[in-house]
Design a protein around this motif. Structure first.
Motif, mmCIF file in Angstrom:
data_model
loop_
_atom_site.group_PDB
_atom_site.id
_atom_site.type_symbol
_atom_site.label_atom_id
_atom_site.label_comp_id
_atom_site.label_asym_id
_atom_site.label_seq_id
_atom_site.Cartn_x
_atom_site.Cartn_y
_atom_site.Cartn_z
ATOM 1 N N LEU A 167 4.091 1.777 12.884
ATOM 2 C CA LEU A 167 5.533 2.196 12.359
ATOM 3 C C LEU A 167 5.888 1.030 11.449
ATOM 4 O O LEU A 167 5.699 -0.040 11.582
ATOM 5 C CB LEU A 167 6.511 2.347 13.777
ATOM 6 N N ILE A 168 6.807 1.304 10.755
ATOM 7 C CA ILE A 168 7.393 0.617 9.680
ATOM 8 C C ILE A 168 7.823 -0.578 10.142
ATOM 9 O O ILE A 168 7.963 -1.727 9.724
ATOM 10 C CB ILE A 168 8.136 1.313 8.665
ATOM 11 N N SER A 169 8.558 -0.461 11.315
ATOM 12 C CA SER A 169 9.354 -1.270 12.111
ATOM 13 C C SER A 169 8.384 -2.499 12.613
ATOM 14 O O SER A 169 8.889 -3.478 13.174
ATOM 15 C CB SER A 169 10.152 -0.884 13.470
ATOM 16 N N ASP A 170 7.076 -2.136 12.719
ATOM 17 C CA ASP A 170 6.060 -3.264 12.988
ATOM 18 C C ASP A 170 6.180 -4.463 12.028
ATOM 19 O O ASP A 170 5.493 -5.446 12.451
ATOM 20 C CB ASP A 170 4.834 -2.868 13.375
ATOM 21 N N TYR A 171 6.635 -4.255 10.913
ATOM 22 C CA TYR A 171 6.666 -5.219 9.942
ATOM 23 C C TYR A 171 7.686 -5.940 9.667
ATOM 24 O O TYR A 171 9.013 -5.463 9.693
ATOM 25 C CB TYR A 171 5.710 -4.735 8.878
#
Length: 772
Positions: free
Chosen positions: A387-391
């Motif tokens: 998920l983009i929230s992982d970065y």
């Protein structure tokens, strides 16, 4: 009677000038171009006014004025003309609830190159002058695009905040408002093209999707040449239903003559306000704005972190807040702080005006502080379940940024930067991966697949840039760079780019690291110019299992045969000894090979028993000029060919460096010439020897010139030789005969002098220069 004639002529001149100005302005076109991409963006994102929250107060929009003058500061729009033109704009747009104001000082561009502006100069003129979040309006003596003279042009949303204006059209009362209308999503009343006709029907049945998409502006077939001096429509064109057009010749967004245009409609006012609120609400609304730069966004515990105040406008003072920093606040322009614990930290800058008003900018997670021994992870990312929230994503203004997309290289997902639909141009975004262990003596290899292109619709091009950077606690190091045009993996697109498998390219790069830190940080930096989308997949960092070439630099031979070529190579293999050779036999510890001629070379790099090679080519930057040939004829020495630089020598002394291909005979002896091309490469002639040549009676041969101490004289006659200064004062005189003589000038100072030989029949003069 004289007074009557004078008044009559004055009136005639004024009327003629007005007529010429009107004619001049009407011959000039509107250069604003609506691309298919622009239209889709506006149609998809323009929010109806009834769905927007509207303030009771006027919305204020900042204009940054750039006035172009000649290099000596003359010419250009005056400040009074600018203020008057802006007042007229505000008169028109007051009904839309919009108010424009000049932000900061006028930017004067004193440059003859841009005074008469050509559209292909735009990037050179504006890319470094634009003020972010303001309408940058450039006022030029004239504006042209190819062979077309333009009154001006603007950009629709999704493009630079920029308008270019011809000075004469700026002051005519309506054209500036017309171009600002385009900036706020208003189309020409005749539709979405510059010179075509409308697809809107007279009965208004398709008014919301045809013509200018505004229903209270009548269908307009394009009024160019179809309006008389009384502002009456004179044509009898009909629409697709056969109905006669009845256009409004007073509309500012029409192609009616300038003196006829005087109104916007209610629907146009609503659309302009909606365009501002939907697309341009980021514009500066105060006479000053807070802005700052963080040169180092990833640091280590205890490192000093500098900040730079980039605030614009008329503000009185600044105040910084550093969450978790030491110190936690500052009031200087360029403060420094540090952090004692790992984590993410916000930074806030507030500017204060004289009246107590403020403006504040906060960047959340502006600083990432790493501990000396951070949590280490490997990097092997295909983005299949991520998920983009992982970065950690750092995006100025929290705009749309990186995302995980449902397309990949031989997989279902990849990471993408959606440049195509990114509204805020010229921003920079960062995607920060978690730290990687510093291998010490080990080498890292970064590999990934990418797909990239740029936007082109045959009219304009927009090109974005991607960089991959690495760092420890020190400065960033660029690992890889690509832009959407030079490094495109697919043809340019006018629609949003989504790559097929054959439109990907694989990259392998050596990953440098800071030997003084325990980790390596990798960042993808995206620089947006509203081009087209970038994709990256299968990004991986692995230990090198072979010799790695860290850096290879080639210096080409400057001039053919001068052996100025050089190869510098730096290789590594997990800390083992590296040796280098150009022949595979004689190895050396240095990777520098100098004094090379042009040609192809094979570099051998050896570590233990392992050898790899790299073929490189040294080229020649410039060939030598042709070998010069001297001939002697008619009492002159001549060069058979020309050159960029020519130097003549007599008896080893320079006698002429003017670049001439012929010089007068200076006496018996040895001559040669040196020629050079524009690159500075030189060639020299053979020595040309003259013996027994007769000196004509009317010639006075003196050399060298310039002279330092002793002047040599050869003449074909008897006479009195005088040396005078430029005022005529005689400094030396002596009798000479038809032979060679010398005169010592060491007692004379540097300067120009006249040498005169007076005979019974004539006087012969030469100018000499004395240089010490």
């Amino acid at each position: 009677m004289k007074t009557l004639i004078k008044n009559y002529l004055l009136t005639l001149i004024i009327l003629l000038s007005a007529f010429l100005l009107k004619a001049q302005n009407e011959e000039k076109e509107c250069g604003t171009i609506l691309t298919g991409k622009d239209e889709i963006l506006i149609r998809s994102n323009l929010i109806p006014l009834n769905r927007l929250r509207i303030s009771n107060e006027n919305q204020k929009l900042a204009i940054k004025a750039h006035i172009i003058r000649r290099s000596d500061g003359t010419g250009g729009l005056t400040e009074g003309q600018l203020i008057t033109a802006l007042a007229k704009v505000n008169d028109f747009y007051a009904n839309a609830g919009l108010e424009f104001f000049l932000f900061g000082e006028i930017d004067y561009v004193d440059d003859d190159i841009f005074f008469d502006y050509e559209a292909d100069q735009e990037d050179a003129l504006a890319s470094k002058r634009d003020l972010a979040n303001a309408i940058n309006i450039y006022f030029a003596n004239s504006v042209t695009s190819g062979s077309s003279a333009l009154c001006g042009y603007a950009y629709f949303p999704g493009n630079p905040d920029r308008i270019l204006m011809d000075n004469g059209c700026t002051t005519n009362g309506t054209t500036l408002s017309h171009e600002i209308g385009h900036y706020l999503t208003l189309y020409h009343t005749h539709g979405k093209t510059n010179n075509g006709t409308t697809d809107e029907l007279v009965d208004g049945s398709n008014c919301s999707t045809a013509g200018d998409d505004v229903c209270d502006t009548p269908a307009d077939p394009n009024l160019t040449g179809n309006v008389n001096d009384q502002c009456q429509y004179t044509s009898n064109e009909r629409d697709a239903n056969g109905d006669l057009f009845q256009p409004n010749t007073e509309n500012i967004m029409s192609y009616a003559p300038q003196n006829c245009r005087r109104i916007f409609t209610s629907g146009q006012y609503e659309r302009a306000l909606s365009g501002y609120l939907s697309f341009r609400s980021y514009l500066i609304q105060k006479p000053f704005i807070s802005d700052f730069e963080v040169p180092q966004s990833i640091v280590c515990i205890g490192d000093e972190v500098p900040f730079t105040n980039l605030s614009e406008g008329d503000y009185e003072s600044v105040e910084w807040e550093f969450s978790g920093g030491d110190p936690t606040s500052a009031d200087s322009d360029n403060p420094v702080t540090s952090y004692s614990a790992a984590g993410f930290y916000d930074v806030t800058l507030t500017t204060y005006g004289e009246d107590g008003s403020t403006d504040t900018k906060t960047i959340q997670n502006a600083i990432k502080v790493e501990s000396p021994n951070p949590e280490i992870t490997a990097l092997n990312e295909g983005f299949e379940t991520s998920l983009i929230s992982d970065y950690n994503i750092h995006t100025p203004g929290d705009s749309k940024s990186f995302s995980i997309e449902q397309t990949g290289f031989e997989s279902s997902q990849s990471l993408s930067m959606g440049f195509y639909n990114y509204q805020s141009a010229r921003t920079t975004d960062y995607l920060i991966f978690t730290p990687l262990e510093n291998p010490g003596q080990m080498d890292y290899i970064l590999s990934f697949d990418y797909a990239f292109t740029y936007f082109s619709d045959g009219v304009s091009e927009r090109i974005d840039e991607i960089r991959i950077l690495s760092k420890g606690c020190g400065d960033w190091t660029e690992v890889w760079r690509a832009n959407g045009k030079e490094n495109a993996t697919a043809d340019s697109k006018s629609s949003s780019f989504s790559p097929d498998n054959e439109e990907w390219t694989c990259v392998e790069e050596y990953l440098p690291f800071d030997p003084d830190t325990d980790f390596v940080q990798i960042v993808i930096e995206a620089r947006n110019n509203n081009g087209n989308n970038f994709f990256i997949d299968n990004i991986k960092v692995e230990y090198a299992d072979d010799i790695v070439i860290r850096n290879l630099q080639i210096t080409n031979e400057k001039c053919a045969g001068d052996r100025s070529g050089e190869i510098v190579i730096d290789a590594s293999f997990n800390g083992n000894e590296i040796l280098y050779s150009l022949d595979g036999q004689d190895y050396q510890s240095s990777g520098t090979f100098s004094e090379l001629s042009a040609g192809e070379y094979t570099l051998f790099i050896k570590s233990g028993e392992r050898v790899i090679n790299e073929v490189v080519k040294v080229t020649t930057l410039s060939q030598l000029p042709a070998s010069p040939v001297i001939i002697f004829s008619n009492d002159e020495l001549r060069l058979l060919s020309s050159a960029f630089e020519i130097e003549w020598y007599y008896e080893g002394e320079l006698i002429d460096a003017s670049g001439t291909t012929q010089i007068p005979f200076s006496g018996n002896g040895d001559y040669y010439v040196i020629v050079r091309n524009e690159a500075g490469c030189e060639n020299i002639s053979d020595v040309f020897t003259i013996l027994g040549a007769e000196i004509p009676e009317d010639r006075l041969i003196i050399y060298p010139n310039p002279v330092k101490d002793v002047l040599n004289i050869e003449n074909g006659n008897h006479g009195l030789l005088k040396i005078t200064d430029l005022s005529g004062k005689v400094l030396k005189s002596l009798e000479i005969t038809k032979t060679a003589s010398t005169v010592n000038l060491s007692d004379l100072s540097e300067g120009l002098y006249v040498v005169t030989l007076e005979t019974a029949e004539k006087s012969i003069r030469n100018i000499i220069s004395i240089r010490k």
